[in-house]
Scaffold this active site. Sequence first.
Site, PDB file in Angstrom:
ATOM      1  N   ARG A   1       0.829  -1.209   0.000  1.00  0.00           N
ATOM      2  CA  ARG A   1       0.000   0.000   0.000  1.00  0.00           C
ATOM      3  C   ARG A   1       0.866   1.263   0.000  1.00  0.00           C
ATOM      4  NH1 ARG A   1      -5.434   0.113   3.630  1.00  0.00           N
ATOM      5  NH2 ARG A   1      -6.645  -1.438   2.498  1.00  0.00           N
TER       6      ARG A   1
ATOM      7  N   LYS B   1       4.538   2.759  -1.027  1.00  0.00           N
ATOM      8  CA  LYS B   1       5.836   2.578  -1.679  1.00  0.00           C
ATOM      9  C   LYS B   1       6.335   3.847  -2.371  1.00  0.00           C
ATOM     10  CE  LYS B   1       3.159  -0.155  -5.011  1.00  0.00           C
ATOM     11  NZ  LYS B   1       2.884  -1.552  -5.370  1.00  0.00           N
TER      12      LYS B   1
ATOM     13  N   ILE C   1      -3.944   4.259  -4.668  1.00  0.00           N
ATOM     14  CA  ILE C   1      -3.612   5.493  -3.951  1.00  0.00           C
ATOM     15  C   ILE C   1      -2.342   6.122  -4.516  1.00  0.00           C
ATOM     16  CG2 ILE C   1      -3.059   6.526  -1.709  1.00  0.00           C
ATOM     17  CD1 ILE C   1      -5.952   5.505  -1.993  1.00  0.00           C
TER      18      ILE C   1
ATOM     19  N   LYS D   1       0.088  17.962 -13.103  1.00  0.00           N
ATOM     20  CA  LYS D   1       0.155  19.360 -12.685  1.00  0.00           C
ATOM     21  C   LYS D   1       1.433  20.015 -13.198  1.00  0.00           C
ATOM     22  CE  LYS D   1       0.002  22.436  -8.679  1.00  0.00           C
ATOM     23  NZ  LYS D   1      -0.283  22.579  -7.239  1.00  0.00           N
TER      24      LYS D   1
ATOM     25  N   HIS E   1     -38.815   5.244 -34.031  1.00  0.00           N
ATOM     26  CA  HIS E   1     -38.650   6.572 -33.445  1.00  0.00           C
ATOM     27  C   HIS E   1     -38.947   6.586 -31.949  1.00  0.00           C
ATOM     28  CE1 HIS E   1     -39.446   8.364 -37.712  1.00  0.00           C
ATOM     29  NE2 HIS E   1     -38.304   7.708 -37.621  1.00  0.00           N
TER      30      HIS E   1
ATOM     31  N   ARG F   1     -48.678   6.230 -12.069  1.00  0.00           N
ATOM     32  CA  ARG F   1     -48.660   6.897 -13.371  1.00  0.00           C
ATOM     33  C   ARG F   1     -47.386   6.490 -14.112  1.00  0.00           C
ATOM     34  NH1 ARG F   1     -48.148  13.312 -13.261  1.00  0.00           N
ATOM     35  NH2 ARG F   1     -45.942  12.765 -13.176  1.00  0.00           N
TER      36      ARG F   1
END
Length: 498
Positions: free
Chosen positions: A62, A64, A124, A135, A268, A494
């Site tokens: 998880r 590294k 992650i 960025k 249609h 309805r």
Amino acid sequence: MVKRALISVYDKDGVLDFAKFLVSRNVQIVSTGGTYKYLKENGVNVVEVSEITGFPEILDGRLKTLDPKIHGGILAIRSNKKHMEEITRQNIGTFDFVIVNLYPFFVKVKENLTFEQKIEFIDIGGPTMLRAAAKNYQDVIVICDKNDYQLVKEQMTNGEVSLSFKQKLAGKVFNLMSAYDGAISKFMLDDEYPEFFNVSLKKQQKLRYGENPHQSACFYSDTMIDGAMNTFAVLNGKELSYNNLKDVDIAWRAVSDFTEPACCALKHNTPCGFAIGKNGFDAYKKAYSVDPTSIFGGIVSFNQKVDAQTASELVKIFLEVIAAPEYDQQALEILKTKKNLRVIKFNTKPKNKFSFVSIDGGVLVQTEDNQLIDNMKVVTKKQPTEQQMKDLIFALRVVKFVKSNAIVVANNGVAVGIGGGQVNRIWPTIDALNRGKGATVLASDAFFPFRDVVDQATKHHIQAIIQPGGSLKDQESIDAANEHNIAMVISNIRHFKH
């Protein structure tokens, strides 16, 4: 300064060739876990991330790459003197390439795994590296799509990767991340209408055009659902159009509402013929007989296997699309004699929980109309017979797929008259009744504000009516039904379809 590439990919298709290309351009490869092992075993000179960070992978992998020596090297702006002095002081080297693809959450979330197992496919480190590189795109070439390996190679072979292409690669990262995060949000939140309604969609097919040739169009597939419309197979015919896809969706949902053999002819976005029968052939013949004119150039769908007998009938007229869950081999051979006829095999029933309508500046979201009746009751002196009740329920199911105001008249499992798409209720009533020879029952998608529908129905020998009720003048229609000795059933739901 030595150029470096950070590579960490779940899908290793194409990455070995690209890594070797980078090495040939004197780029040092830094990698993690499984990617490091894969590249090293295949002869690539590669440095493990832990050698850079001085810290081993922990927590079952998880953690590294979440380290300043990684992200400092990605985020440092090369033209910013302060940035470069800071990373030099911290002994941080820059990264010129970040090549990452993510844990396959889109795939695993649809598999038969526990909630906890699916959680482990939420990436992650990968998104963090990708976002940082995107960025800082002017200094870092970021690749999140394996299809871009070749494009980057071509630009590097011919010179430098252009700034505009770097920006495009960065944009693809944020495009991916919005869908990835949207899928995770939808998975984690137990909220029908959260504060932000995330829809995670992936481009499945660029379409030739939209509703009209001057409109562009594209088909996007829901990453969270293996539904009917993103898992079907086209067995024959030319490419499906925007209008084909809309029509097929409705036609398939319509027949999927039935367990008995059903056939829907649609034009249609509206059924022009609908029937249930002993088998697919019987249902088709009945549906065809409803409106042999409108079915021309339309869509025909079945909820049962199409056999050779049915296929032989289908090829007698011009149809755009045939849709069914299965075809026998002889039927398929017959249908393929029509070169342009699209033959679609559906692999799953409709699964959408929500429907969406675009409006200027926003999107309307609602749950699908998946309920038929609520506390149904007979409100007239006359009771419908058992067969009439079956036909009333059948007609009401068909009504759900007809544009409002919708009226369907039926007899013995055939929607012999269908009227809809009008701005008042009496016009589709007259239309359906005039075409619905032999009809015995009538279904309406909404209540009767006046008794005029009942009065029209009696002129055409209608014996039973189903409508949702709810009008201030319900009693007026009930009184008219009693006056004409017509059974009336209130469904209390309805089924508008705008």
